[in-house]
Write a protein that holds these residues in place. Structure first.
Motif, PDB file in Angstrom:
ATOM      1  N   ARG A 168     -41.521 -65.392 -28.322  1.00  0.00           N
ATOM      2  CA  ARG A 168     -40.657 -64.457 -29.884  1.00  0.00           C
ATOM      3  C   ARG A 168     -40.848 -62.997 -29.492  1.00  0.00           C
ATOM      4  O   ARG A 168     -40.420 -62.575 -29.940  1.00  0.00           O
ATOM      5  N   ALA A 169     -41.155 -62.710 -28.568  1.00  0.00           N
ATOM      6  CA  ALA A 169     -40.673 -61.138 -27.767  1.00  0.00           C
ATOM      7  C   ALA A 169     -39.906 -60.998 -28.206  1.00  0.00           C
ATOM      8  O   ALA A 169     -39.184 -59.907 -27.639  1.00  0.00           O
ATOM      9  N   SER A 170     -39.288 -62.125 -27.533  1.00  0.00           N
ATOM     10  CA  SER A 170     -37.598 -62.144 -26.114  1.00  0.00           C
ATOM     11  C   SER A 170     -36.876 -62.569 -27.600  1.00  0.00           C
ATOM     12  O   SER A 170     -35.906 -61.645 -27.600  1.00  0.00           O
ATOM     13  N   GLU A 171     -37.411 -63.560 -28.833  1.00  0.00           N
ATOM     14  CA  GLU A 171     -36.587 -62.785 -29.686  1.00  0.00           C
ATOM     15  C   GLU A 171     -36.349 -61.312 -30.784  1.00  0.00           C
ATOM     16  O   GLU A 171     -35.454 -61.455 -31.525  1.00  0.00           O
ATOM     17  N   ARG A 172     -37.531 -60.699 -30.450  1.00  0.00           N
ATOM     18  CA  ARG A 172     -37.159 -59.858 -31.172  1.00  0.00           C
ATOM     19  C   ARG A 172     -36.361 -58.316 -30.500  1.00  0.00           C
ATOM     20  O   ARG A 172     -37.160 -57.003 -30.278  1.00  0.00           O
ATOM     21  N   PHE A 173     -36.530 -59.083 -28.662  1.00  0.00           N
ATOM     22  CA  PHE A 173     -35.601 -58.146 -27.918  1.00  0.00           C
ATOM     23  C   PHE A 173     -36.385 -56.980 -27.362  1.00  0.00           C
ATOM     24  O   PHE A 173     -35.846 -56.359 -26.972  1.00  0.00           O
ATOM     25  N   GLU A 174     -38.091 -57.741 -26.981  1.00  0.00           N
ATOM     26  CA  GLU A 174     -39.062 -56.683 -26.806  1.00  0.00           C
ATOM     27  C   GLU A 174     -38.965 -57.269 -25.150  1.00  0.00           C
ATOM     28  O   GLU A 174     -40.196 -58.026 -24.978  1.00  0.00           O
ATOM     29  N   TRP A 175     -37.722 -57.009 -24.545  1.00  0.00           N
ATOM     30  CA  TRP A 175     -38.032 -57.846 -23.001  1.00  0.00           C
ATOM     31  C   TRP A 175     -39.068 -57.486 -22.025  1.00  0.00           C
ATOM     32  O   TRP A 175     -40.162 -57.427 -21.563  1.00  0.00           O
ATOM     33  N   ALA A 176     -39.156 -56.124 -22.624  1.00  0.00           N
ATOM     34  CA  ALA A 176     -40.876 -55.654 -21.266  1.00  0.00           C
ATOM     35  C   ALA A 176     -41.994 -57.214 -21.488  1.00  0.00           C
ATOM     36  O   ALA A 176     -42.963 -57.034 -20.826  1.00  0.00           O
ATOM     37  N   GLU A 177     -42.189 -56.763 -22.868  1.00  0.00           N
ATOM     38  CA  GLU A 177     -43.406 -57.186 -23.107  1.00  0.00           C
ATOM     39  C   GLU A 177     -43.356 -58.866 -23.150  1.00  0.00           C
ATOM     40  O   GLU A 177     -43.972 -59.693 -22.417  1.00  0.00           O
ATOM     41  N   ALA A 178     -42.131 -59.671 -23.627  1.00  0.00           N
ATOM     42  CA  ALA A 178     -41.779 -61.386 -22.768  1.00  0.00           C
ATOM     43  C   ALA A 178     -42.141 -60.794 -21.099  1.00  0.00           C
ATOM     44  O   ALA A 178     -42.611 -62.149 -20.962  1.00  0.00           O
ATOM     45  N   ILE A 179     -41.749 -60.007 -20.414  1.00  0.00           N
ATOM     46  CA  ILE A 179     -41.905 -60.298 -19.209  1.00  0.00           C
ATOM     47  C   ILE A 179     -42.976 -59.995 -18.745  1.00  0.00           C
ATOM     48  O   ILE A 179     -43.494 -61.026 -17.470  1.00  0.00           O
ATOM     49  N   ARG A 180     -43.638 -58.986 -19.248  1.00  0.00           N
ATOM     50  CA  ARG A 180     -45.083 -59.341 -19.309  1.00  0.00           C
ATOM     51  C   ARG A 180     -45.745 -60.727 -19.383  1.00  0.00           C
ATOM     52  O   ARG A 180     -47.198 -60.885 -18.781  1.00  0.00           O
ATOM     53  N   LEU A 181     -45.830 -61.570 -20.755  1.00  0.00           N
ATOM     54  CA  LEU A 181     -46.046 -62.617 -21.139  1.00  0.00           C
ATOM     55  C   LEU A 181     -46.126 -63.656 -20.447  1.00  0.00           C
ATOM     56  O   LEU A 181     -46.905 -64.634 -19.913  1.00  0.00           O
ATOM     57  N   PHE A 182     -44.523 -63.608 -19.969  1.00  0.00           N
ATOM     58  CA  PHE A 182     -44.286 -64.635 -18.756  1.00  0.00           C
ATOM     59  C   PHE A 182     -45.201 -64.189 -17.533  1.00  0.00           C
ATOM     60  O   PHE A 182     -45.672 -65.907 -17.333  1.00  0.00           O
ATOM     61  N   SER A 183     -44.814 -63.932 -17.131  1.00  0.00           N
ATOM     62  CA  SER A 183     -45.556 -63.234 -15.901  1.00  0.00           C
ATOM     63  C   SER A 183     -47.493 -63.650 -16.076  1.00  0.00           C
ATOM     64  O   SER A 183     -47.998 -64.580 -15.480  1.00  0.00           O
ATOM     65  N   GLU A 184     -47.870 -63.754 -17.298  1.00  0.00           N
ATOM     66  CA  GLU A 184     -48.423 -63.677 -17.149  1.00  0.00           C
ATOM     67  C   GLU A 184     -49.668 -65.506 -17.365  1.00  0.00           C
ATOM     68  O   GLU A 184     -50.150 -65.746 -17.020  1.00  0.00           O
ATOM     69  N   ALA A 185     -47.858 -65.656 -17.868  1.00  0.00           N
ATOM     70  CA  ALA A 185     -48.740 -67.337 -18.354  1.00  0.00           C
ATOM     71  C   ALA A 185     -47.957 -68.460 -16.465  1.00  0.00           C
ATOM     72  O   ALA A 185     -48.490 -69.301 -16.370  1.00  0.00           O
ATOM     73  N   MET A 186     -46.898 -67.901 -15.871  1.00  0.00           N
ATOM     74  CA  MET A 186     -46.926 -67.956 -14.829  1.00  0.00           C
ATOM     75  C   MET A 186     -48.482 -68.044 -13.681  1.00  0.00           C
ATOM     76  O   MET A 186     -47.798 -68.521 -12.805  1.00  0.00           O
ATOM     77  N   GLU A 187     -48.856 -67.396 -13.744  1.00  0.00           N
ATOM     78  CA  GLU A 187     -50.318 -67.025 -13.140  1.00  0.00           C
ATOM     79  C   GLU A 187     -51.078 -67.881 -13.060  1.00  0.00           C
ATOM     80  O   GLU A 187     -51.917 -68.372 -12.087  1.00  0.00           O
ATOM     81  N   THR A 188     -51.146 -68.550 -14.109  1.00  0.00           N
ATOM     82  CA  THR A 188     -52.125 -69.482 -14.574  1.00  0.00           C
ATOM     83  C   THR A 188     -51.060 -70.826 -13.935  1.00  0.00           C
ATOM     84  O   THR A 188     -51.487 -71.664 -13.906  1.00  0.00           O
TER      85      THR A 188
END
Length: 363
Positions: free
Chosen positions: A307-327
């Protein structure tokens, strides 16, 4: 003298009567003999004729029974022929074409129908086939098809083609298609747990797309075949090929997703994906099975990141994707989406820098 003459006359009359009686008797005997001969011929000729044809005809009733038996045998042969034909051309295909038998199909005849295509492929077949002899490859594939095709029929679909390492199935209801896909994945899991399949562990990928398909016959007058030709088939095939790239097992296009009741089926939106060898980009959804615990554990975070990506909020999207990758560091979808978000952020930075540089130069 008169008496003698009278006696002679009476003798002639008697003699004449006896002669006529003898003639009538002979004629009667002749007629009787002819009648008997006709009766004998009427009885003997059918027997001789039947014997010549290999029949055992003794009475009209026996003849009727024999004819009935022959008709039943011919009917049974016809049923067996029809059964063999349906093994090559499903009756459901003929029904969609609006005909009852192959005799009614003409070369080049075609029809446009809405349908949902399910493209199934064994993802690691190339690696498996290297460890098997040619006849073992056939045995393995036939065992796989024998275990999966009945599930498709049970969900009101039919197999259009067996394509070496996979199959193409056609459904009129996309809900049936998705249910069949889930059951196919469950069936493969059970087959892999079988001791007889311990040395042949395999995975399948499923691509499902809904749209118009063109059914018809192709070939030439002496050899023709039924087939499906449409963009829907191409999309389903290309979508399925993404399973190997993304580490997924079942993908749906948006066209299918919007028609399916997904209640109780975990899924995640993957965004727009480019299809191989085409200029098309499709919006895809991944079906997540209960056994995929890591994907389920990151589902909420991944959804927020998308959803952050669709809003072009790339910094937030990167943070959330990175959080998911930790799991779940092995999730190829998350890794690719984070990389894409990083690139998009860099592109935006470049645009801002270019705009700033242009403004500074203008001043």
């Amino acid at each position: 003298g008169v008496v003698q003459q009278g006696r002679g006359f009476s003798l002639r009359i008697a003699t004449t009567a006896v002669t006529e009686a003898s003639g009538l008797k002979a004629e009667a005997n002749s007629l009787y003999s002819g009648f008997v001969a006709l009766c004998v011929l009427a009885f003997v000729l059918p027997i001789l004729f039947g014997t010549f044809l290999g029949w055992s005809v003794h009475t009209p009733w026996t003849l009727m029974l024999r004819v009935k038996t022959i008709l039943q045998e011919k009917l049974q042969v016809q049923r067996e022929v029809n059964k063999v034909v349906t093994q090559f051309v499903p009756h459901d295909f003929l029904s969609m074409m609006g005909v009852e038998s192959l005799r009614e199909l003409q070369l080049g005849e075609c029809m446009l129908k809405p349908a949902t295509l399910v493209y199934v492929e064994i993802l690691n077949f190339a690696a498996l086939s290297e460890r098997m002899a040619p006849h073992q490859n056939f045995q393995f594939l036939n065992r796989f098809f024998s275990g999966t095709a009945p599930l498709i029929r049970a969900r009101n679909g039919f197999v259009d083609k067996f394509q070496g390492t996979g199959l193409v199935a056609i459904f009129t209801d996309p809900n049936d298609a998705v249910d069949a896909g889930l059951e196919l994945l469950e069936k493969v899991s059970k087959m892999n747990s079988d001791e007889a399949m311990a040395s042949v562990q395999f995975e399948i990928g499923i691509g499902i797309h809904t749209g118009d398909i063109m059914l018809g016959t192709i070939g030439e007058p002496e050899r023709m075949d039924t087939t499906v030709i449409s963009e829907t088939m191409v999309v389903a095939s290309r979508l399925n090929s993404l399973n190997r790239l993304l580490g997924t097992t079942m993908l749906l296009t948006r066209e299918t997703f919007m028609l399916v009741n997904m209640a109780g089926i975990e899924h995640r939106y993957l965004g727009e994906l480019a299809l191989k060898d085409t200029k098309s980009r499709i919006k895809a959804f991944e079906v997540i099975r209960p056994c995929e615990e890591r994907k389920l554990s990151t589902l909420s975070t991944f959804t927020q990141a998308m959803r952050a990506s669709e809003r072009f909020e790339w910094a937030e999207a990167i943070r959330l994707f990175s959080e998911a990758m930790e799991t779940d560091s092995g999730d190829a979808v998350i890794a690719r989406r984070r990389a894409l978000a990083t690139v998009e952020e860099a592109v935006d930075d470049c645009r801002e820098y270019s705009a700033l540089l242009a403004q500074t130069t203008a001043q």
